[in-house]
Write a protein that holds these residues in place. Sequence first.
Motif: not given
Length: 255
Positions: A190-214
């Motif tokens: 199984v190959a997931p895309g970008w999944v919003m785990t707590d770790r991702q939100r704490e380290r790498w997610v910003t509103p801008e990067t998430l919006a661009a990805h989605v």
Amino acid sequence: MMPSAKFPDLENASVLITGGGSGIGAALVEGFARQGAKVAFIDITRETSLALCDRLESSICTRPLFLKADLRDIEALRAAVSAAAKAHGPVTVLINNAALDDRHAVEDVTPDYWDANQALNLRPHFFTAQAVMPGMKQAGRGSIINFTSTSFLINHPDMPSYTAAKAGIVGLTKGLAGYLGPHGIRVNAVAPGWVMTDRQRERWVTPETLAAHVAKQCIREAMVPEDLIGTCLFLASDASRMLTAQTLIVDGGYL
């Protein structure tokens, strides 16, 4: 959101999940427990793992079996597999989920860093499969689900050892599928895309990067750990009995 589908053949199935204490792994522990499976999971972090066990015991009257082990320690990993089989019967569903996606620059990678990274992101997939193999052969059936990632498919520039490991998991999946298929054991990835785990939100997610990805996904919603449960239930159950050696991409249509 938990899947609404019920897979009767997973009731009382002996399921083992690596990295089950948090993130996608914790969602999978709950998803399989809600199917009535006997779930054991391996994790290195005691506090969050026991909190998950307490929560599930309280909410669904089912307590998964937490097995503390460092997956880089192969003997400890083998002991954990044995403990799961002793408690729940031979493992017939294995989900190799654990991983560590630390970022690292090409210039900074040393031989020791490379080996340590592979020892967590690739090597345990093989040795956990090796450890459950005798029980699956005896049962005449089994499903091994290896978590890879879309990171190597999108040319992610910031973690070359990790992406190498994730590409290797696809090759490992196909090789194991070829070897174990005659014994009724299926092996898929199984190959997931970008999944919003707590770790991702704490380290790498910003509103801008998430919006661009989605915005690049066909389904314009951020993915969450629960979005991987249904795929794994399907691959674990006899609904997918002739599906093996495949990699299922679950990324909302990003690719």
